[in-house]
Design a protein around this motif. Structure first.
Motif, PDB file in Angstrom:
ATOM      1  N   ASP A  37       0.855  -1.199   0.000  1.00  0.00           N
ATOM      2  CA  ASP A  37       0.000   0.000   0.000  1.00  0.00           C
ATOM      3  C   ASP A  37       0.880   1.235   0.000  1.00  0.00           C
ATOM      4  OD1 ASP A  37      -2.265  -1.524   0.085  1.00  0.00           O
ATOM      5  OD2 ASP A  37      -2.408  -1.486   2.285  1.00  0.00           O
ATOM      6  N   LYS A  38       0.305   2.347  -0.433  1.00  0.00           N
ATOM      7  CA  LYS A  38       1.055   3.597  -0.424  1.00  0.00           C
ATOM      8  C   LYS A  38       1.336   4.007   1.032  1.00  0.00           C
ATOM      9  CE  LYS A  38       0.990   8.345  -2.097  1.00  0.00           C
ATOM     10  NZ  LYS A  38       2.450   8.299  -2.134  1.00  0.00           N
ATOM     11  N   PRO A  39       2.581   4.312   1.338  1.00  0.00           N
ATOM     12  CA  PRO A  39       2.896   4.703   2.724  1.00  0.00           C
ATOM     13  C   PRO A  39       2.423   6.112   3.042  1.00  0.00           C
ATOM     14  CG  PRO A  39       4.850   4.876   1.362  1.00  0.00           C
ATOM     15  CD  PRO A  39       3.779   4.310   0.482  1.00  0.00           C
ATOM     16  N   HIS A  40       2.140   6.337   4.310  1.00  0.00           N
ATOM     17  CA  HIS A  40       1.747   7.679   4.759  1.00  0.00           C
ATOM     18  C   HIS A  40       2.546   8.039   6.011  1.00  0.00           C
ATOM     19  CE1 HIS A  40      -1.785   6.609   2.291  1.00  0.00           C
ATOM     20  NE2 HIS A  40      -1.736   7.892   1.987  1.00  0.00           N
ATOM     21  N   GLY A  41       2.712   9.383   6.180  1.00  0.00           N
ATOM     22  CA  GLY A  41       3.341   9.883   7.408  1.00  0.00           C
ATOM     23  C   GLY A  41       4.827  10.141   7.274  1.00  0.00           C
ATOM     24  N   CYS A  42       5.194  11.399   7.007  1.00  0.00           N
ATOM     25  CA  CYS A  42       6.626  11.722   6.920  1.00  0.00           C
ATOM     26  C   CYS A  42       7.266  11.648   8.303  1.00  0.00           C
ATOM     27  CB  CYS A  42       6.810  13.133   6.360  1.00  0.00           C
ATOM     28  SG  CYS A  42       6.269  13.303   4.663  1.00  0.00           S
ATOM     29  N   ARG A  43       6.535  12.092   9.315  1.00  0.00           N
ATOM     30  CA  ARG A  43       7.092  12.113  10.680  1.00  0.00           C
ATOM     31  C   ARG A  43       7.021  10.760  11.331  1.00  0.00           C
ATOM     32  NH1 ARG A  43       4.202  17.401  13.159  1.00  0.00           N
ATOM     33  NH2 ARG A  43       5.234  16.912  15.106  1.00  0.00           N
ATOM     34  N   LYS A  44       5.903  10.110  11.138  1.00  0.00           N
ATOM     35  CA  LYS A  44       5.683   8.797  11.764  1.00  0.00           C
ATOM     36  C   LYS A  44       5.037   7.913  10.695  1.00  0.00           C
ATOM     37  CE  LYS A  44       5.281   6.399  15.728  1.00  0.00           C
ATOM     38  NZ  LYS A  44       6.467   5.983  16.461  1.00  0.00           N
ATOM     39  N   LEU A  45       5.787   6.948  10.241  1.00  0.00           N
ATOM     40  CA  LEU A  45       5.281   6.098   9.164  1.00  0.00           C
ATOM     41  C   LEU A  45       4.150   5.190   9.641  1.00  0.00           C
ATOM     42  CD1 LEU A  45       8.643   4.971   7.519  1.00  0.00           C
ATOM     43  CD2 LEU A  45       6.938   6.490   6.506  1.00  0.00           C
ATOM     44  N   ASP A  46       3.221   4.913   8.724  1.00  0.00           N
ATOM     45  CA  ASP A  46       2.170   3.947   9.041  1.00  0.00           C
ATOM     46  C   ASP A  46       2.700   2.520   8.805  1.00  0.00           C
ATOM     47  OD1 ASP A  46       2.263   3.767   6.302  1.00  0.00           O
ATOM     48  OD2 ASP A  46       0.191   4.405   5.949  1.00  0.00           O
ATOM     49  N   ALA A  47       1.805   1.546   8.932  1.00  0.00           N
ATOM     50  CA  ALA A  47       2.238   0.139   8.822  1.00  0.00           C
ATOM     51  C   ALA A  47       2.816  -0.160   7.438  1.00  0.00           C
ATOM     52  CB  ALA A  47       1.056  -0.778   9.113  1.00  0.00           C
ATOM     53  N   ALA A  48       2.209   0.408   6.400  1.00  0.00           N
ATOM     54  CA  ALA A  48       2.724   0.167   5.041  1.00  0.00           C
ATOM     55  C   ALA A  48       4.132   0.745   4.918  1.00  0.00           C
ATOM     56  CB  ALA A  48       1.791   0.801   4.011  1.00  0.00           C
ATOM     57  N   GLY A  49       4.334   1.895   5.513  1.00  0.00           N
ATOM     58  CA  GLY A  49       5.659   2.534   5.478  1.00  0.00           C
ATOM     59  C   GLY A  49       6.699   1.692   6.201  1.00  0.00           C
ATOM     60  N   MET A  50       6.318   1.149   7.350  1.00  0.00           N
ATOM     61  CA  MET A  50       7.268   0.335   8.128  1.00  0.00           C
ATOM     62  C   MET A  50       7.594  -0.981   7.407  1.00  0.00           C
ATOM     63  SD  MET A  50       8.168   2.309  10.438  1.00  0.00           S
ATOM     64  CE  MET A  50       9.311   1.197  11.260  1.00  0.00           C
ATOM     65  N   LYS A  51       6.603  -1.506   6.687  1.00  0.00           N
ATOM     66  CA  LYS A  51       6.857  -2.718   5.892  1.00  0.00           C
ATOM     67  C   LYS A  51       7.858  -2.396   4.780  1.00  0.00           C
ATOM     68  CE  LYS A  51       6.188  -6.915   4.487  1.00  0.00           C
ATOM     69  NZ  LYS A  51       6.798  -8.003   5.252  1.00  0.00           N
ATOM     70  N   ALA A  52       7.681  -1.209   4.180  1.00  0.00           N
ATOM     71  CA  ALA A  52       8.611  -0.797   3.118  1.00  0.00           C
ATOM     72  C   ALA A  52      10.023  -0.592   3.680  1.00  0.00           C
ATOM     73  CB  ALA A  52       8.106   0.482   2.453  1.00  0.00           C
ATOM     74  N   VAL A  53      10.112  -0.091   4.918  1.00  0.00           N
ATOM     75  CA  VAL A  53      11.430   0.074   5.565  1.00  0.00           C
ATOM     76  C   VAL A  53      12.118  -1.287   5.663  1.00  0.00           C
ATOM     77  CG1 VAL A  53      12.608   0.616   7.748  1.00  0.00           C
ATOM     78  CG2 VAL A  53      10.819   2.147   6.890  1.00  0.00           C
ATOM     79  N   GLU A  54      11.346  -2.271   6.121  1.00  0.00           N
ATOM     80  CA  GLU A  54      11.882  -3.620   6.310  1.00  0.00           C
ATOM     81  C   GLU A  54      12.399  -4.192   4.981  1.00  0.00           C
ATOM     82  OE1 GLU A  54       9.591  -7.619   7.272  1.00  0.00           O
ATOM     83  OE2 GLU A  54       9.024  -5.996   8.621  1.00  0.00           O
TER      84      GLU A  54
END
Lengths: 143, 139
Positions: free
Chosen positions: B103-120
């Motif tokens: 999913d498209k990530p959201h949150g520049c300051r605090k990433l959502d779950a999709a963002g954290m998955k992308a980090v991983e």
């Protein structure tokens, strides 16, 4: 003033990821541009600016900038000047920390409580500069 | 026999503050540096690099680097190539997200779950690339 609308102030944080101070500069910039003075400011990412992004280049050329440097190398300030911008105020995380020596920022991916407090102090300094420029005054009721 | 300096790979994250993908690059680079390949990697400070930091520019001239960019503007890759040397590898977070169907990530300051998955996923891809570069003895 341009067309009766005040220009936004560009907020340019350090992009450093090696020390907590870079993170403090970023968090402070988000506090200002998202929480406290969103209507009067615009966050400008340093890398995109330096690599010649037209849109951000125009913002820097037309608007005063407040730079937030995370270390004495002062990359944000140097880069804004190099891109032909005007620096309204150079803010420094280290300078703010000197005024709040009790705060010991830690953490790069995520700041500790002291880091968040330091970012908040820095954000307040920036807000004072913005307010001194008259930006928050929406006007309309004066002669 | 003298002990030769250990070969390291430099990670250059775009760190773009205006996009969640920029935050993903920053967090992924830090995860590689601190957790996945602490012995094999260094991070290069992109603003310092662009502002003329000679030590960082010299590192990228003589050691392999991985440019980790948030979007297809690829500031980290282009900046490294322009001021030092072409990165040995490039990873673009928007491509990685599309490839993995995240999913498209959201949150520049605090990433959502999709963002954290992308980090991983980005961190793992960087770590795998580090291994390949060191095996190949790049540069």
């Amino acid at each position: 003033m341009m067309n009766g609308v005040q220009k936004k102030i560009a907020i340019v944080p350090c992009s450093g990821i090696g020390k907590p101070y870079g993170t403090v500069s970023r968090v402070a910039s988000y506090m200002v541009t998202e929480d406290y003075r969103s209507e009067f400011t615009k966050l400008v990412p340093l890398a995109l600016l330096v690599m010649g992004d037209e849109g951000y280049g125009r913002i820097i050329a037309e608007s005063p900038a407040i730079t937030i440097d995370g270390c004495p190398q002062a990359c944000a300030t140097k880069m804004v000047l190099q891109c032909g911008g005007t620096v309204l105020r150079e803010c420094s995380v280290l300078g703010t920390n000197r005024n709040h020596r009790d705060l010991k920022p830690q953490g790069i991916a995520e700041l500790n409580e002291d880091g968040e407090k330091l970012a908040s102090e820095l954000a307040q300094e920036i807000i004072a500069v913005i307010d001194a420029c008259g930006q928050p005054s929406k006007g309309g009721d004066h002669a | 026999m003298p002990e030769l300096p250990r070969k390291k790979v430099g990670i250059i994250a775009c760190s773009g503050e205006e996009l969640p993908e920029g935050t993903i690059t920053r967090l992924a680079a830090l995860r590689v540096l601190h957790e996945l390949r602490p012995e094999d990697t260094v991070t290069i400070c992109l603003p310092l690099f662009l502002a003329g930091g000679e030590a960082d520019r010299n590192f990228a001239r003589f050691y392999p680097t991985i440019a980790l960019d948030g979007c297809d503007k690829q500031c980290a890759f282009r900046g490294t190539e322009k001021y030092s040397s072409r990165p040995a590898a490039a990873i673009v977070v928007t491509d990685l997200i599309a490839r993995h169907g995240l999913d498209k990530p959201h949150g520049c300051r605090k990433l959502d779950a999709a963002g954290m998955k992308a980090v991983e996923l980005a961190a793992q891809e960087v770590a795998d690339t580090v291994e390949k570069l060191l095996e190949k003895g790049e540069r």
